[in-house]
Structure formats: C-alpha cells, structure tokens
Design a protein around this motif. Sequence first.
Motif, PDB file in Angstrom:
ATOM      1  N   ILE A 167       0.865  -1.178   0.000  1.00  0.00           N
ATOM      2  CA  ILE A 167       0.000   0.000   0.000  1.00  0.00           C
ATOM      3  C   ILE A 167       0.898   1.224   0.000  1.00  0.00           C
ATOM      4  O   ILE A 167       1.560   1.525   0.999  1.00  0.00           O
ATOM      5  CB  ILE A 167      -0.944   0.023   1.218  1.00  0.00           C
ATOM      6  N   ALA A 168       0.943   1.903  -1.125  1.00  0.00           N
ATOM      7  CA  ALA A 168       1.773   3.107  -1.244  1.00  0.00           C
ATOM      8  C   ALA A 168       1.060   4.288  -0.608  1.00  0.00           C
ATOM      9  O   ALA A 168      -0.166   4.380  -0.634  1.00  0.00           O
ATOM     10  CB  ALA A 168       2.066   3.388  -2.712  1.00  0.00           C
ATOM     11  N   LEU A 169       1.854   5.201  -0.055  1.00  0.00           N
ATOM     12  CA  LEU A 169       1.308   6.407   0.564  1.00  0.00           C
ATOM     13  C   LEU A 169       1.688   7.649  -0.225  1.00  0.00           C
ATOM     14  O   LEU A 169       1.419   8.767   0.220  1.00  0.00           O
ATOM     15  CB  LEU A 169       1.820   6.537   2.005  1.00  0.00           C
ATOM     16  N   SER A 170       2.292   7.456  -1.368  1.00  0.00           N
ATOM     17  CA  SER A 170       2.784   8.564  -2.187  1.00  0.00           C
ATOM     18  C   SER A 170       1.738   9.010  -3.204  1.00  0.00           C
ATOM     19  O   SER A 170       0.920   8.213  -3.665  1.00  0.00           O
ATOM     20  CB  SER A 170       4.059   8.148  -2.918  1.00  0.00           C
ATOM     21  N   GLN A 171       1.812  10.297  -3.587  1.00  0.00           N
ATOM     22  CA  GLN A 171       0.932  10.815  -4.641  1.00  0.00           C
ATOM     23  C   GLN A 171       1.528  10.587  -6.020  1.00  0.00           C
ATOM     24  O   GLN A 171       0.902  10.942  -7.020  1.00  0.00           O
ATOM     25  CB  GLN A 171       0.697  12.315  -4.445  1.00  0.00           C
ATOM     26  N   ASN A 219      -3.023   4.314  -0.976  1.00  0.00           N
ATOM     27  CA  ASN A 219      -3.925   5.031  -0.086  1.00  0.00           C
ATOM     28  C   ASN A 219      -3.373   6.439   0.087  1.00  0.00           C
ATOM     29  O   ASN A 219      -2.579   6.711   0.982  1.00  0.00           O
ATOM     30  CB  ASN A 219      -4.033   4.330   1.270  1.00  0.00           C
ATOM     31  N   SER A 220      -3.770   7.315  -0.804  1.00  0.00           N
ATOM     32  CA  SER A 220      -3.288   8.689  -0.778  1.00  0.00           C
ATOM     33  C   SER A 220      -4.304   9.577  -1.474  1.00  0.00           C
ATOM     34  O   SER A 220      -4.954   9.161  -2.428  1.00  0.00           O
ATOM     35  CB  SER A 220      -1.931   8.799  -1.491  1.00  0.00           C
ATOM     36  N   LEU A 221      -4.425  10.793  -0.962  1.00  0.00           N
ATOM     37  CA  LEU A 221      -5.308  11.764  -1.613  1.00  0.00           C
ATOM     38  C   LEU A 221      -4.607  12.243  -2.876  1.00  0.00           C
ATOM     39  O   LEU A 221      -3.753  13.111  -2.830  1.00  0.00           O
ATOM     40  CB  LEU A 221      -5.596  12.935  -0.674  1.00  0.00           C
ATOM     41  N   THR A 222      -4.960  11.669  -4.001  1.00  0.00           N
ATOM     42  CA  THR A 222      -4.245  11.930  -5.250  1.00  0.00           C
ATOM     43  C   THR A 222      -4.738  13.201  -5.925  1.00  0.00           C
ATOM     44  O   THR A 222      -5.785  13.753  -5.581  1.00  0.00           O
ATOM     45  CB  THR A 222      -4.416  10.760  -6.220  1.00  0.00           C
ATOM     46  N   GLY A 282      -5.935  13.392  -8.884  1.00  0.00           N
ATOM     47  CA  GLY A 282      -7.200  13.105  -9.561  1.00  0.00           C
ATOM     48  C   GLY A 282      -8.400  13.207  -8.627  1.00  0.00           C
ATOM     49  O   GLY A 282      -9.455  13.740  -8.996  1.00  0.00           O
ATOM     50  N   MET A 283      -8.265  12.670  -7.409  1.00  0.00           N
ATOM     51  CA  MET A 283      -9.364  12.733  -6.451  1.00  0.00           C
ATOM     52  C   MET A 283      -9.693  14.182  -6.100  1.00  0.00           C
ATOM     53  O   MET A 283     -10.865  14.569  -6.011  1.00  0.00           O
ATOM     54  CB  MET A 283      -8.992  11.965  -5.180  1.00  0.00           C
ATOM     55  N   GLN A 284      -8.667  14.989  -5.892  1.00  0.00           N
ATOM     56  CA  GLN A 284      -8.894  16.385  -5.533  1.00  0.00           C
ATOM     57  C   GLN A 284      -9.570  17.145  -6.671  1.00  0.00           C
ATOM     58  O   GLN A 284     -10.545  17.871  -6.452  1.00  0.00           O
ATOM     59  CB  GLN A 284      -7.557  17.054  -5.187  1.00  0.00           C
ATOM     60  N   VAL A 285      -9.041  16.972  -7.868  1.00  0.00           N
ATOM     61  CA  VAL A 285      -9.572  17.733  -9.006  1.00  0.00           C
ATOM     62  C   VAL A 285     -11.012  17.337  -9.315  1.00  0.00           C
ATOM     63  O   VAL A 285     -11.859  18.192  -9.581  1.00  0.00           O
ATOM     64  CB  VAL A 285      -8.671  17.543 -10.241  1.00  0.00           C
ATOM     65  N   ARG A 286     -11.306  16.054  -9.283  1.00  0.00           N
ATOM     66  CA  ARG A 286     -12.676  15.619  -9.578  1.00  0.00           C
ATOM     67  C   ARG A 286     -13.668  16.234  -8.597  1.00  0.00           C
ATOM     68  O   ARG A 286     -14.741  16.710  -8.986  1.00  0.00           O
ATOM     69  CB  ARG A 286     -12.763  14.087  -9.541  1.00  0.00           C
ATOM     70  N   ALA A 287     -13.312  16.233  -7.315  1.00  0.00           N
ATOM     71  CA  ALA A 287     -14.209  16.804  -6.312  1.00  0.00           C
ATOM     72  C   ALA A 287     -14.328  18.316  -6.483  1.00  0.00           C
ATOM     73  O   ALA A 287     -15.428  18.885  -6.357  1.00  0.00           O
ATOM     74  CB  ALA A 287     -13.687  16.471  -4.904  1.00  0.00           C
ATOM     75  N   LEU A 288     -13.211  18.981  -6.780  1.00  0.00           N
ATOM     76  CA  LEU A 288     -13.215  20.430  -6.926  1.00  0.00           C
ATOM     77  C   LEU A 288     -14.054  20.872  -8.128  1.00  0.00           C
ATOM     78  O   LEU A 288     -14.885  21.777  -8.031  1.00  0.00           O
ATOM     79  CB  LEU A 288     -11.776  20.934  -7.064  1.00  0.00           C
ATOM     80  N   VAL A 289     -13.844  20.239  -9.265  1.00  0.00           N
ATOM     81  CA  VAL A 289     -14.582  20.609 -10.479  1.00  0.00           C
ATOM     82  C   VAL A 289     -16.055  20.276 -10.332  1.00  0.00           C
ATOM     83  O   VAL A 289     -16.934  21.059 -10.746  1.00  0.00           O
ATOM     84  CB  VAL A 289     -13.968  19.917 -11.711  1.00  0.00           C
ATOM     85  N   GLU A 333      -8.605   1.031 -10.440  1.00  0.00           N
ATOM     86  CA  GLU A 333      -7.157   1.242 -10.599  1.00  0.00           C
ATOM     87  C   GLU A 333      -6.392   0.893  -9.327  1.00  0.00           C
ATOM     88  O   GLU A 333      -5.217   1.214  -9.191  1.00  0.00           O
ATOM     89  CB  GLU A 333      -6.868   2.697 -10.988  1.00  0.00           C
ATOM     90  N   ARG A 334      -7.064   0.243  -8.381  1.00  0.00           N
ATOM     91  CA  ARG A 334      -6.482  -0.132  -7.083  1.00  0.00           C
ATOM     92  C   ARG A 334      -6.041   1.090  -6.281  1.00  0.00           C
ATOM     93  O   ARG A 334      -5.060   1.067  -5.569  1.00  0.00           O
ATOM     94  CB  ARG A 334      -5.328  -1.128  -7.250  1.00  0.00           C
ATOM     95  N   GLU A 335      -6.818   2.158  -6.428  1.00  0.00           N
ATOM     96  CA  GLU A 335      -6.626   3.367  -5.634  1.00  0.00           C
ATOM     97  C   GLU A 335      -7.750   3.419  -4.599  1.00  0.00           C
ATOM     98  O   GLU A 335      -8.924   3.246  -4.938  1.00  0.00           O
ATOM     99  CB  GLU A 335      -6.715   4.622  -6.510  1.00  0.00           C
ATOM    100  N   ILE A 336      -7.398   3.661  -3.338  1.00  0.00           N
ATOM    101  CA  ILE A 336      -8.425   3.801  -2.315  1.00  0.00           C
ATOM    102  C   ILE A 336      -9.033   5.195  -2.435  1.00  0.00           C
ATOM    103  O   ILE A 336      -8.341   6.201  -2.310  1.00  0.00           O
ATOM    104  CB  ILE A 336      -7.838   3.594  -0.907  1.00  0.00           C
ATOM    105  N   GLU A 337     -10.326   5.222  -2.727  1.00  0.00           N
ATOM    106  CA  GLU A 337     -11.028   6.491  -2.865  1.00  0.00           C
ATOM    107  C   GLU A 337     -11.272   7.075  -1.479  1.00  0.00           C
ATOM    108  O   GLU A 337     -12.050   6.547  -0.686  1.00  0.00           O
ATOM    109  CB  GLU A 337     -12.363   6.287  -3.588  1.00  0.00           C
TER     110      GLU A 337
END
Length: 557
Positions: free
Chosen positions: A271-275, A289-292, A294-301, A533-537
């Motif tokens: 489990i990587a913690l890097s962006q 498991n990281s706030l990437t 992509g996650m930030q931009v999708r929520a912001l837009v 993509e095996r990313e924890i949302e």
Amino acid sequence: MTSRFALLLVAGLLASCTTVATKKRSSQAPFRPPTASAKPPKAIGGMTGKQPEQIQSEEVKLPEVRQQAEAGLVYLQGLVTKSVQAPDKQTQETFRMQAVEIVENRLNEEQLEAVANGSDYGFLRGHAMFRLGETSLEHRDSVNAKKYFTGVIEFLPGSDLAVRSQEILNQMDAVRNVQAQTVGVVLPLSGRNAPVGQRALRGLEMGLGLHIPGSSFKLAVMDSEGNPDSARRGVERLVKEDNVIAVVGSLLSKTAPAVAAKSDELGVPTIALSQRSGLTEIGPTVFRNSLTSGMQVRALVRSAMEDFGMKRFAILYPNDAYGVEFTNIFWDEVLARGGQITAVQTYSNKETDFRLVIQRLTGTYFGEARQDEFNIRLNELKHSDKKRSVRQSNLENVLQPITDFDAIFIPDSVKAMGQISAMLSYNDVRSVKLLGTNLWNTKDVAKRAGNFANSLLFVDSISPAQDRSRFMMEYKSIYGEDPSLIEIQAYDAGLILRQLVAAGASSREELTRRLTSLNRFPGSLGTLSMNAEREIERPVTTLTVEKGEVTPVKYRQ
C-alpha cells in the motif's frame, strides 16, 4: 498453498545472477539450421553487415514451420555429437558452446520441451530445463518452475546452472514463508525527510493497534534513507527475513516506484502512501492510499460546476511537476463536464512578482492587440471629470482586464496564492473565485487571500468538522498535537491490513484479493473503497473561508 505471486521474486534474481536472456517463447519462430550454401555478408569498415532480405519477415506455411523446427533440432543433435566426437578438447568445447547458445537464446518453447525430454540431447537437456523454468516463472507457474529447476540439478549436478537453480528454489521457498500478523514498512527515517517518515510511522503503528496492550501484530521497519536502492533492499529484507504479509510505503515520489516494483516482483501486496502518478500500474499487487491529484480535481470541479454553476475557468499554474500534473487533470475534467478553459498562464515556481503574469492572464499585457480599445479608453480617461490615482493614470492601467471566466484554478502553495490574489486585486480583477488544492488548508489561508478571502474554494480530506473524530482525538491524546493527512492515511492503511488479516486473510494472495474488493471500509474520516485502478477512494470535502475560518461549503438545498 503454493504462492503464484512468489514467482516474481525469481525475476530479480535471474537479472542479477545470469546472463541468459529472459524472453517469452510462445510466439517465437522455431530455430532453423543455417543454410549450407549461404555466403557470409560482406564486411564494410570492419563490421559484418546483413543483407536486407535476411532481416525481413517471411510468410511460412505451417507444414514448413514444423519441418524447419525439426530440422533445427536435428542440427542441434549434430552439434551434441560433434561436441563428443571432435578430435580435440578445444573443438569439442566450440561445438558445445555453440549448442548451448542456441538453446539459451534461439529455441521456442516447443523446441525447448523437445530438448528437455529427449535423451539424444545429452547435456543440453539441463540447459533447456533452465530456460523452461525461467519461462514458467514469467507465467507465474510455480509447479512447473520447481519441476524444471529441480531437473537441472539432477541432470547437471555441481554445475553453475545447478547452483543458480538451487538459489532460485531457495528464493521461492523463502517467499512462501509468511507471518500473517507481521507488516513491513519502508519510510524515510533519516535525512531531511525523516520528520515526515516519523509522522507516517506513528499513524501506521496506531492503525495496527500497536499502542494497545497485548496487540498480536508486529511492524518490521526499514529506513529507505530517501534512496531507491535502499528502498528496494529494504523490501527484500522484509520479505526474506521478516516474512511480512504486506508492505506499506513509500511516501516519497523518488522511492515509491522502487518499493512498489520490488514488492510486486516478490508477490507481496503493498500500500503506497505517495501521490506519485502511475504507481498502481506497476503491478497487480500494488495499491495506494493517498489523496491523489485526480481525487482532488474531480471533487473540486464537480463542486464548482454542479454546486456553484461555474462553466468557464482560467488556469494559473507553476511550471513544475505538481503544477503541470494538476493542470492537465483539471483541464480534462472541466472539458469532460462540458465546461470551458478560457485562459491559461504559467509562471516559474520561483516567481515572486506576479504583475506581468496577471497582465498576461487578463489580456492587459498585450496592448498592441487591443490598440483601438486602448485609444478609446485613453481618450475617455483624459476627458473624465473623475479624480484618478497615480496608478490609474499609468498607461499600463488604461486597459480593463478581460475576465471571461468564473474562477481561476491555482495549483500552488497558499503563499503563492496570497501573492497572486494581491496582484489580482491590484489589476482590478474582481468577482471571480479562486480554486485550489489541499495545500490551501492552513490556518492563515484567510489572511493570505486578502480581498479574495471569501472567494476561495479548495478541497481536502481533513475539515474542521472532522477534528473530533475518534482517531484524531486519540492521536492528540498520545502525541499532544493534531495529526496531518500523512498520519491519517498511514493509520487507515494499518487499520485496513489489521482488520483484513483478523478476518482471515492469512496469505498474501488472499490479502491481495480482499484489498482489491475493499468496499465502504470505515476509515478514520469516512468510508474507503478501492476503485478499478487499485486506488483507495478517500473522502474529499470542499472547503471555503467564512468569517476568517476554514469551513466546509454549505450547499444550497
């Protein structure tokens, strides 16, 4: 149960201990014996060349392919015979080496099987078995790999190939040993990044329950020293010596790919913690498991367009890896939702004076393109009865800024945002929102934003409403300070592993399967689910500033 993922361990060993090329054989054309009448190509400038027709592919019918394959094997048998019957040892060795080279590099899988099972090939059988063992490892077929490498030892006892085969078998056995309640971690615990690594270590320890008396879990720790090679060696030691069931790490973009690649090579879920982008593409056992970005931009837009009705956006970004990555994702997301990007301007990540940057963004820098408008505006100002400040009398400020956008996206630090907002105000840019990332979630964001303090939108996993979550209160009671997102994400990684193992995931394969299907897991700040993509949302909250304080956006009902 034999570990199919353990097979990848041997790939690293093969790369370091053998010169044999590892190639997939299934689609390789069969080896054909050289044509007796073929003339050697002419040498030009001391180099042997190849005629064009010799390197062009040929269409060969299936019967011809089989005949060629059989002829190749007959030719190989002939070399074996010559390696025994040649009149002197030097000539025998020449034929022997020629035969070995063909087996190691030029036979397809079907021909290798024929050699390995044919008594007429003598010493070559062991070499063919070794190549088949390598191929089985590539296919993650541990049963056949073990069979072939064991056969090498039996056919060529005491040889270098037998020694290498035994080493591979030993590695396969070592990887299969797993201590289900031992988790490994690779973090930068020395050097300039040590404070960040220590914070992640605290969170992970709490997630595994190590602060609870009588905890049955163990944590094996390796210091990456911020170095990819040290990180790789750390992963290998965790697997071979500590028999960890999983590896957590790394934090740094420099070392994260090394940890992910080595863990996947050894068949250990990580489990990587890097962006760092692209990590989960390394292999099927790599999770993140990281706030990437992509996650930030999708929520912001989504929030900007759906909740605030914005359609047109400008982008003002630093020319560095962070700024470019966020800009590309933001641009794509806006277009995907039917929005428009009407202005884009970049700047150096060392920029401190944003005057010209803002003028370029708003169209006041390129006066020649607006000459007619400039003349009309200048004439109006000259005949106006209104008193003007010295700044307004400056020719640079004659043109009005073009603000054909609802908001400006600034993927940069809160300090840079503050400098930009001041220059926006100076250039009469008003009635627009400023959009940012979790870098803005600081106590002094309102002070930095100045006139734009009430026009901010940014996102983060942490919000004031979550300050009293169980984990955050427990962390503060132990360490006397609030946890950052680093501790929170490490805690969630440890908690997930602890609960999955406690629920019966006692092998690396089973743990990998359960991580892949993770859904609505109760994390420290909300539910967590694994995407395709095996990313924890992670939960993401849109934030703003009200009365000088950061607060979650209050959506209109």
